[in-house]
Scaffold this motif. Structure first.
Motif, PDB file in Angstrom:
ATOM      1  N   UNK A 318       0.820  -1.213   0.000  1.00  0.00           N
ATOM      2  CA  UNK A 318       0.000   0.000   0.000  1.00  0.00           C
ATOM      3  C   UNK A 318       0.850   1.258   0.000  1.00  0.00           C
ATOM      4  N   UNK A 319       2.001   1.218   0.670  1.00  0.00           N
ATOM      5  CA  UNK A 319       2.854   2.406   0.767  1.00  0.00           C
ATOM      6  C   UNK A 319       3.868   2.499  -0.370  1.00  0.00           C
ATOM      7  N   UNK A 320       3.957   1.456  -1.172  1.00  0.00           N
ATOM      8  CA  UNK A 320       5.017   1.419  -2.175  1.00  0.00           C
ATOM      9  C   UNK A 320       4.499   1.370  -3.607  1.00  0.00           C
ATOM     10  N   UNK A 321       3.398   0.670  -3.841  1.00  0.00           N
ATOM     11  CA  UNK A 321       2.941   0.458  -5.217  1.00  0.00           C
ATOM     12  C   UNK A 321       1.518   0.934  -5.462  1.00  0.00           C
ATOM     13  N   UNK A 365      13.147   4.412   3.078  1.00  0.00           N
ATOM     14  CA  UNK A 365      13.799   3.300   2.373  1.00  0.00           C
ATOM     15  C   UNK A 365      12.871   2.584   1.402  1.00  0.00           C
ATOM     16  N   UNK A 366      11.554   2.875   1.460  1.00  0.00           N
ATOM     17  CA  UNK A 366      10.615   2.159   0.603  1.00  0.00           C
ATOM     18  C   UNK A 366      10.703   2.624  -0.848  1.00  0.00           C
ATOM     19  N   UNK A 367      10.540   3.921  -1.087  1.00  0.00           N
ATOM     20  CA  UNK A 367      10.636   4.440  -2.445  1.00  0.00           C
ATOM     21  C   UNK A 367      10.907   5.939  -2.390  1.00  0.00           C
ATOM     22  N   UNK A 368      11.262   6.501  -3.534  1.00  0.00           N
ATOM     23  CA  UNK A 368      11.605   7.927  -3.582  1.00  0.00           C
ATOM     24  C   UNK A 368      10.380   8.816  -3.707  1.00  0.00           C
ATOM     25  N   UNK A 372       9.069  13.016  -0.096  1.00  0.00           N
ATOM     26  CA  UNK A 372       8.694  14.420   0.105  1.00  0.00           C
ATOM     27  C   UNK A 372       7.750  14.593   1.282  1.00  0.00           C
ATOM     28  N   UNK A 373       7.106  13.508   1.722  1.00  0.00           N
ATOM     29  CA  UNK A 373       6.172  13.582   2.852  1.00  0.00           C
ATOM     30  C   UNK A 373       6.895  13.525   4.197  1.00  0.00           C
ATOM     31  N   UNK A 374       8.158  13.162   4.201  1.00  0.00           N
ATOM     32  CA  UNK A 374       8.838  12.853   5.453  1.00  0.00           C
ATOM     33  C   UNK A 374       9.249  14.107   6.199  1.00  0.00           C
TER      34      UNK A 374
END
Length: 1129
Positions: A318-321, A365-368, A372-374
């Motif tokens: 859900x957080x990556x794809x 570390x999941x995706x680029x 921007x949310x971090x």
């Protein structure tokens, strides 16, 4: 026919003026209903070709029909109580077809409908608990029921998962679950059950049977799930409710960290199982917590929950794809709060302070796309974690896990979320830090053999393990399994103990069925004897309650059966057969006794089992040579007794077979066992003797002894017995016992003293057991125990238990073992030498050291069976003495609470008060929530007096407050700090309604599974404790049951009156219906008297419950019915 029935009715009406037996009333009632239902049959004389006459009865028919109705009205007259009116509700009379045009019959049918509607209205609230996972009130749903006899049905209980509703429809299945509308009564009923499950943590097996996989994760090829009850939307809403409850509790400055830990285990399990649509859950949680109530999220507990599940595959997807990954990530991060605790060095505070940083680092570390949310500050804060870890693991320095301060503990918890692999490696290094040692050459090993064994260190404490991330816990499980079951070095107890503790900490998320799991990971592993022994020890001595909690006891039995069946014929592998597990007489009899206890004390859960029972018994007893004593059968439930009573006792034939073979056997034993016997004859005997002669070896040795121990070459006997298979050893023991008892009877006929014979017998048996350790003690005791119809067998058992050799071994066992609750122990675990732990017979050629196994520990399943057999034979004083002697040992019984509950239920009504007190002392009394007045009632000098109503009322109130699901939408936890909800229950602040003063009181908060493995949950403990109290009272059931019912019947009108007029009643204006027994004003009987219950103050009663008067009125019915349903049938 009409005239005959008219005459019968007149006779019955006359008979009802007298006191007939209840069974006669029931027969009359059933006949009347049958006549009414079949009123229009041809024998009534009606011409079916006349359409008008088919529904308008003739005069003669009308007369007998009215007479039938007169009989029925008299039978259900509430003033006489001949037959309860609810029998009419169950009869289905109102649904008959072709109802005659008769006003009197219409009146009866109308009254049935009216009362049925009234019951349905009241049951809208009352049936809430029927779905509750806490309760074991089984309900039967099976098409096979009509084929089961009436007597057999008495042993059936209903399934706690699916139940008939008020109108009889089975409420289960995916189609029904999906059809329930949000906000409807059925929806609220489902949520109440799920909320209760989230608080009380029922078995994971329960969850798996009632859950539906979320539609977004389901395989379209799969059809509907027939057993499912709760949809993903229901689970999602109830989970959010639970989070809100815990947040409110946390905000009120109550320490509820344990509740968060327990909930996180279930939450991880639900998410990983796919029962929660993660994206939908995040949306709804944000709507509830952020947009709805912005002040409720004051800590980082929600962020911590997401950090626990962030590595679950469905969450990572859900957080990556997923197309909404950026939006979902923002929402997940929105729960961050700057956590500033009053105690910054508290481990939980440190974890919550750094958990947002851990979460940000993981998402980075999941995706680029989502970077921007971090939060850059939280990313920078991760450097502090790295720096602490570098300092803690600097150089050759190793963390001392036994002496970590609070700050170090908290930081290590933080590291478990960011650097799970390095943290796992340090723990594994700790557990093997002292290196390995060679197991020196011993009597069990060849001269050139060496065995590498890890040196002992201390296992990791629960206080440290409980805060580790789920990801690290999983990594540790797999790494420890590699070391324990696939390593080349024998592990130490510390690693085994740490492995077991992890399983107990997170029973929902980490459980695995060991035999199938290990066979899948390491296909050839279970062919290794050392691994098999280790797995058996872990399961038998550490994880039996966990398997029961998981609902995997039957699966475990099948797995062990497959393992042991491959080894049972192998010579010398006796150690694998831990306890009474041989596939011969012992296992058969233990299985039957267990089945009897289950049927008698808890009922049979599935109607289909009734049909298979006879076949199952035939399979179990196919190889059994013996029957059951008359005394034992008298205590068996009728269902089982009828199936076994016809068996033929073959012991007489066994003695005849022995007498025929005795000459040959004695000749062989003389060559083998005489003091100057040739040692080479041992292998000749092993390889060439006939099987039917080998089963008499021990009996032949007994005859040759003649009471003189020096007559036997014990060395040769030991070598032969060690080469026997476990089955052959067991057969030898049972045959020897039969021969011993037969010879005692023969010697008595020749005038010998019984006392001398028993003393000589016990001395000779001590030679076999203790002097040379030739035979396993547990099997010998069970063989003697199974011969209880012989007047001397149990006396020999008691004498063996009294032997000083066994008493010394038991004291040594208890002294060397740590506290029975092994998880609280922090020091080194002592490992006994193999021969000292198991004796020469079991340890003969075994190379592998023990972990928890011991010859005394093998008596744990045996002592309860001996107590049962003594009580069946009215040997009360010996049973009392055995319990007194072996109470220190029974403290190590993995299911000692269940043992006490079951023995009280099995012998209910037959145990003297003194023995009941002795049985209760087996428990750890300080941890059992007994009522304050309970000790007074069981030790009363006048036991015939029933306890006062206040006692029973308090017992019921304890169930209302601690067991039954809360009625309020704002639950007992959520009401904390919410002044508007004055009817919610708060176990953290209220005074216990059940007057429970023990440490296990609910006021301490939720207990973890490992703290309460038997019976498994706190709610089950409270319920079962109430059952134990009732079973222990020194008065008959005929006094106890009416006392409970009278509380409900008599206090309810008072409560209803209080709710209608008393100024001190809590929470007026409840929209919930009152109880039907609360005196409905529109009932046919008009107004009803309202007797009060002596000694009970209704106002105080209501205040102690935290409910409104009307709510409490209904809940007392639930509590009473629930408690009575637990009592033995």
């Amino acid at each position: 026919m009409s005239s005959l029935r008219q005459l019968c009715c007149k006779i019955i009406l006359t008979g009802l003026e007298f006191n007939l037996k209840p069974v006669t009333h029931a027969d009359i009632f059933n006949h009347m209903l049958s006549w009414l239902v079949n009123w229009d049959q041809r024998q009534h004389g009606v011409d079916e070709s006349d359409g008008v006459k088919s529904w308008r009865p003739v005069k003669a028919l009308t007369e007998w029909l009215h007479s039938c109705l007169d009989v029925i009205w008299l039978l259900v007259d509430e003033n006489k109580c001949r037959v309860p009116f609810y029998e009419l509700l169950r009869s289905g009379l109102q649904f008959i077809e072709n109802i005659p045009d008769d006003e009197a019959l219409f009146t009866l049918i109308l009254e049935i409908h009216r009362r049925r509607d009234m019951m349905a209205m009241h049951m809208q609230m009352l049936d809430q608990h029927l779905h509750c996972p806490t309760f074991g009130t089984h309900r039967v749903l099976s098409p096979t029921i009509p084929t089961v006899s009436v007597e057999a049905v008495a042993n059936l209980r209903y399934s706690p998962i699916t139940y008939p509703s008020v109108l009889g429809e089975p409420l289960h299945g995916e189609d029904l679950a999906n059809s329930i509308q949000r906000g409807s009564l059925d929806w609220e009923r489902a949520l109440r059950c799920i909320r209760h499950a989230l608080r009380t943590t029922p078995s994971p097996d329960w969850w798996k049977r009632v859950l539906l996989v979320a539609s977004c994760y389901r395989n379209p090829a799969h059809g509907p799930t027939p057993g499912a009850v709760f949809t993903s939307s229901m689970i999602c809403e109830a989970t959010i409710d639970r989070i809100v409850e815990l947040l409110k509790l946390t905000n009120s400055d109550v320490n509820c960290w344990q509740e968060w830990l327990v909930f996180s285990d279930i939450f991880y399990f639900l998410v990983k199982s796919g029962c929660i649509d993660f994206i939908d859950f995040v949306d709804k949680l944000v709507s509830r917590l952020i947009e709805g109530d912005q002040h409720i999220v004051r800590t980082n507990h929600v962020t911590w929950l997401f950090a626990q599940i962030i590595r679950v595959e469905l969450v990572m997807s859900a957080l990556n794809t997923d197309a909404r990954k950026v939006e979902t990530t923002r929402k997940v991060l929105s729960f961050h709060r700057e956590d500033r605790s009053s105690d910054p060095n508290n481990p939980q505070s440190i974890l919550l302070d750094y958990i947002s940083s851990c979460q940000n680092l993981r998402i980075w570390s999941l995706n680029t796309t989502t970077r921007e949310c971090l939060n850059s500050e939280q990313l920078q804060k991760g450097k502090q974690i790295d720096e602490w870890w570098r300092q803690a693991s600097k150089g050759d320095r190793m963390l001392d896990y036994m002496n970590m301060d609070d700050k170090s503990t908290g930081m290590f918890w933080v590291v478990s979320y960011t650097m799970a692999q390095p943290a796992s490696e340090t723990i594994m290094n700790w557990l093997s830090s002292a290196g390995v040692t060679e197991l020196l050459t011993g009597t069990n090993m060849q001269s050139n053999e060496r065995l590498m064994v890890m040196r002992e260190v201390s296992p990791l404490p629960m206080s440290l393990l409980s805060g580790l991330s789920m990801n690290l816990s999983l990594k540790l499980m797999f790494q420890m399994e590699d070391s324990l079951f696939a390593g080349q070095v024998v592990p130490n107890i510390a690693m085994v103990e740490t492995y077991c503790r992890l399983l107990l900490i997170a029973p929902h998320s980490l459980f695995r069925s060991h035999f199938s799991h290990l066979a899948q990971r390491y296909p050839s592993i279970l062919s290794k004897p050392g691994v098999t022994l280790l797995v058996l020890e872990i399961v038998n001595y550490r994880l039996l309650p966990l398997y029961r909690y998981q609902g995997k006891s039957k699966a475990l039995m099948y797995d062990v059966t497959k393992i042991v069946s491959t080894l049972k014929g192998k010579r010398g592998d006796h150690r694998v057969f831990r306890g009474p597990t041989e596939f011969t007489e012992t296992l058969n009899r233990v299985t039957i006794v267990t089945l009897a206890i289950i049927i008698k004390t808890r009922g049979i859960a599935d109607a289909d089992h009734m049909l298979y029972l006879q076949t199952m018994l035939e399979q179990i007893l196919a190889t059994s040579q013996h029957t059951w004593s008359k005394n034992t059968l008298s205590y068996f439930p009728p269902l089982l007794r009828d199936a076994l009573i016809g068996r033929i006792d073959k012991r007489g034939l066994a003695i005849q077979a022995w007498q025929q073979a005795e000459t040959t056997v004695i000749n062989q034993c003389t060559q083998l066992l005489s003091p100057p016997a040739d040692p080479t004859y041992v292998m000749t005997y092993i390889n060439h003797s006939f099987f039917q002669h080998r089963q008499y070896l021990c009996a032949g040795a007994w005859i040759l002894m003649q009471g003189l121990l020096e007559n036997i070459n014990s060395g040769n006997l030991a070598r032969v017995l060690r080469e026997f298979s476990p089955e052959e050893v067991t057969a030898n023991i049972y045959t020897m016992v039969d021969v011993i008892l037969h010879h005692i009877h023969m010697e008595l006929q020749q005038g010998h003293s019984l006392q001398d014979l028993l003393l000589k017998t016990c001395a000779n048996l001590a030679f076999f057991i203790w002097t040379h350790e030739l035979l396993p003690l547990d099997i010998l005791l069970l063989a003697l125990n199974d011969r209880d119809d012989d007047p001397h067998a149990l006396r020999i058992v008691i004498s063996l238990l009294d032997r000083q050799e066994l008493q010394s071994r038991m004291k040594l066992f208890c002294a060397n073992r740590m506290h029975p609750e092994h998880w609280i122990c922090s020091g080194l675990f002592k490992r006994l030498e193999l021969s000292k732990a198991l004796g020469n017979h079991l340890s003969w050629k075994d190379r592998y050291p023990t972990f928890f196994d011991d010859i005394v520990a093998r008596l744990l399943p045996v002592i309860p069976l001996i107590v049962y057999r003594l009580l069946e034979n009215d040997a009360v004083d010996p049973a009392d003495r055995v319990l007194a002697m072996y109470s220190p040992l029974l403290a190590y019984h993995p299911l000692r609470f269940t043992f006490v509950r079951d023995i009280l239920a099995y012998f209910y009504g037959h145990l003297p008060g003194k023995l009941i007190v002795r049985i209760l002392k087996v428990l750890d009394i300080n941890k059992i929530p007994f009522s304050e007045s309970f000790p007074q009632h069981i030790s009363s000098p006048n036991p015939v007096i029933c306890p006062p109503p206040e006692y029973f009322a308090t017992l019921l109130l304890g169930l209302v407050n601690n067991v039954i699901p809360p009625l309020n939408t704002n639950s007992k936890y959520g009401s904390v700090g919410d002044a508007s909800n004055n009817s919610g229950r708060n176990p953290h602040t209220k005074t216990s309604a059940a007057s429970q003063s023990s440490p296990t009181n609910a006021s301490e908060g939720q207990k973890a599974f490992y703290q309460i493995q038997d019976p498994g949950t706190h709610t089950q403990l409270v319920l079962e404790t109430a059952v134990i109290e009732l079973l222990s009272l020194p008065v008959a059931a005929s006094q106890v049951v009416p006392s409970l019912v009278q509380i409900v019947v008599n206090i309810q009108p008072t409560l209803i009156q209080s709710s209608n007029g008393a100024p001190n009643c809590v929470g007026q204006g409840s929209v919930l219906p009152t109880s039907p027994s609360g005196g409905s004003t529109d009932s046919l009987g008009g107004s009803r008297s309202t007797p009060s219950v002596s000694g009970i103050n209704p106002s105080n009663f209501v205040l102690r419950s935290g409910y409104t008067c009307q709510q409490l009125s209904c809940l007392l019915i639930q509590a009473c019915g629930l408690l009575l349903a637990q009592l033995p049938s």
